[in-house]
Design a protein around this motif. Structure first.
Motif, PDB file in Angstrom:
ATOM      1  N   ALA A  41       1.205  -1.242  -0.473  1.00 55.14           N
ATOM      2  CA  ALA A  41      -0.119  -0.127   0.314  1.00 55.14           C
ATOM      3  C   ALA A  41       0.668   1.510  -0.358  1.00 55.14           C
ATOM      4  N   TYR A  42       2.096   1.219   0.524  1.00 52.08           N
ATOM      5  CA  TYR A  42       3.055   2.415   0.378  1.00 52.08           C
ATOM      6  C   TYR A  42       3.284   2.662  -0.891  1.00 52.08           C
ATOM      7  N   THR A  46       0.375   4.137  -2.976  1.00 48.94           N
ATOM      8  CA  THR A  46       0.438   5.604  -2.784  1.00 48.94           C
ATOM      9  C   THR A  46       1.057   6.555  -3.328  1.00 48.94           C
ATOM     10  N   THR A  72       0.854   9.477  -5.846  1.00 47.15           N
ATOM     11  CA  THR A  72       0.467  11.006  -5.073  1.00 47.15           C
ATOM     12  C   THR A  72       1.878  12.029  -5.720  1.00 47.15           C
ATOM     13  N   VAL A 129       1.659  10.968   2.436  1.00 38.29           N
ATOM     14  CA  VAL A 129       0.645  10.056   2.419  1.00 38.29           C
ATOM     15  C   VAL A 129       0.678   8.906   2.258  1.00 38.29           C
ATOM     16  N   ALA A 130       2.252   8.230   2.202  1.00 41.72           N
ATOM     17  CA  ALA A 130       2.519   6.896   1.878  1.00 41.72           C
ATOM     18  C   ALA A 130       2.173   6.121   3.509  1.00 41.72           C
ATOM     19  N   THR A 156      -0.980   5.904   4.806  1.00 41.04           N
ATOM     20  CA  THR A 156      -1.855   5.342   4.392  1.00 41.04           C
ATOM     21  C   THR A 156      -1.259   3.544   4.792  1.00 41.04           C
ATOM     22  N   THR A 198      -3.529   1.365   6.640  1.00 38.45           N
ATOM     23  CA  THR A 198      -3.127  -0.042   6.795  1.00 38.45           C
ATOM     24  C   THR A 198      -3.363  -1.222   7.241  1.00 38.45           C
TER      25      THR A 198
END
Length: 126
Positions: free
Chosen positions: A75-76, A79, A83, A105-106, A109, A113
């Motif tokens: 997810a990192y 994202t 982004t 942001v990552a 996230t 997650t």
């Protein structure tokens, strides 16, 4: 192994390579004139490690905690790249600000997650 798993592993590896490579290059700039020659190999090793973590962590016989870490790293990566693309492409931010915002942001996230634990309901392998 599914194509989605490979794509997420590639995204995680590329995002980690970019983030770690840029961070190490900027950090070493004060002491080393050609700090890029330090940042690129360190970023490469970190990127390969992140991609391997996602690939190994998405296996069938992996403990839940390892799967959660693999999903969070994936997810990192996704994202971070999304982004970064939006901030540079749509908003025309300078690269240094775009990298910082994308990393922030990552990380949020990935933490969300991991905490929300989507690995128990859905895995990277479909």
């Amino acid at each position: 192994m599914h194509a989605r798993t490979l794509a997420v592993a590639l995204a995680a590896g590329l995002a980690t390579f970019l983030a770690v490579g840029a961070a190490v290059t900027e950090f070493a700039l004060r002491w080393i004139g050609f700090s890029l020659f330090v940042g690129l190999p360190v970023g490469f090793v970190a990127g390969v490690t992140a991609a391997a973590l996602v690939l190994v962590g998405s296996g069938d016989r992996v403990p839940t905690r390892s799967r959660r870490v693999a999903v969070a790293v994936g997810a990192y990566g996704v994202t971070f790249l999304l982004t970064l693309a939006v901030t540079v492409g749509a908003f025309s931010l300078p690269n240094s600000r775009a990298l910082t915002l994308a990393a922030f942001v990552a990380v949020l996230t990935a933490a969300g997650t991991y905490v929300l634990d989507p690995a128990e309901t859905r895995s990277l392998t479909g």
